[in-house]
Structure formats: C-alpha cells, structure tokens
Design a protein around this motif. Sequence first.
Motif: not given
Length: 262
Positions: A147-159, A184-186
């Motif tokens: 569902k987030r395929a077309d969003e910029p990758a930078s908008h996603l949280p680290h996990g 790491a970081g999760l």
Amino acid sequence: MTTPPPLLSIREVSKRFGGLSAVDAVSFEVHSGEIVGVIGPNGAGKSTLFNLVSGLAPLTGGDVIFGGNDMTLVPPHERSAIGMTRTFQIVRLFGHLSVIENVMLGGHCRTTQGFASSLLRLPKVLIDDRKLRHLAMHWLNFVGLSKRADEPASHLPHGQQRMVEIARAMISGPKLLLLDEPAAGLNGAETTNLLNILRQLNDRGLSILLVEHDMKFIMGICDRIVVLDHGTGIAQGTPQEIRQNPAVIEAYLGKRNGDAAH
C-alpha cells in the motif's frame, strides 16, 4: 545417501591491514536451507568477514566458494546475479525514489537489456520493466508494504525501510541472503515482524547468513552460530551448544557481556 555439498564454504579466509590481522583463517559452511549467524564482541572481525564473503573487500588469504564456484575474483554485482545478495547495517535506500522503484533496482541482474536499450526505451525494456514492477509488488506485498509502493522511500519509518531492503534483496531471486545487523534500530514489534519474515523466507528454502548483536534474535532464529574473537573463529555449533561453550562465555556471552545470553 551422498551428502550434498554446502552452498557456501568459507575456507581459511583471512584479511590483513598492514600488520593487523582483522580476520585470521576463519572457516565454516552454510548449507542449503540453513540459517547461520556470526557473533562476537565489538572488533571481532564480523563486518570485515561479511565484506569478504560479499566481495566488498578483497581476500588476503583463503577461499570463498559459492555454489561450487570460487568467488575470489567475482565482483559484488555478479555475485548477486548468481544468487548471493546482501543488505547493510545502515539502510541504503534512495530516499527520492518511490518504495517500488527502490525494490525494482534490486532486479537489475534479472534483466537482459543493456544501457543503450534502456535509454532508447526499446519494447523489450518496457516488457522487462513491467515484469520487474510486478515482481516488486509481489515482494512488497510479502513484507506488508504494497500500500506504500508509490510513496517516497524517505517517508517510511526505519523499520519499514528495513523491510524494503529485504524486498529489494529478494527480487533478485537469491539462494543465499546475507544480512548485516538486520535488527539494528528496530523496536520489539518490528524485530518480531522481521523474525517472522525471515522464517517464512527460510521455509521457502532460502539460506541466510547474518551478523547480529541482538542475542535473543540470533539465538531464536539460527540453526548454527559461528563465534569470532579478535578475528579468529573460536566456536561453532547450535545455539544451545554456543550458550554452554566455555570459550564463548569467556569471550562474549559471559564475563564481557553478562546479560547477552539472556
């Protein structure tokens, strides 16, 4: 019945930087369908070993054999094409590209067209792009991010960015997935989700080699564990064997890091 050869053989692998030996004659194997972890104190040589296996650093000595082939002179991108793919401790996504575009980048080794064809947008290139997009959506759906395929990758949280990296690695169709500090970081929920994803991939026959500091994570997922200390392999065995190994307790799980075994 004849035992099949290992998928990956690390034979007396060494790496020296001047007079410093970062990895010293380390040997172990990964068999098809197996999950093997590499642990050790900080500075034990884990990251250097991973770079040697994936081809990011040249060997000083020893051999890396994958699928029966000597990998010594094979560059990283060609290793991906023959079934060895890795992720990195620090997420390496292109933030300005969409999530699906980042995943599609991992499938470059599956396409047959050259640079000139890509520039001219020839019909075969368009077909390859459609196939890659379809495959990328498959893996994004697998990791729960379609569902987030077309969003910029930078908008996603680290996990979720970590999940995109795994989808990008899987689109190349690897036989062996190399994971550098995947947890790491999760947070707790993200780590549990990662465990479930990796178990599902392993159930499909994927072999996994991972470096990880999270001992609960690595003890809960690995079939076997290799322990390094000061660049040397000091133990190999099942999680239970590693927990009880005196050399490991001395070097890593016990006196130097008292709560690591819990």
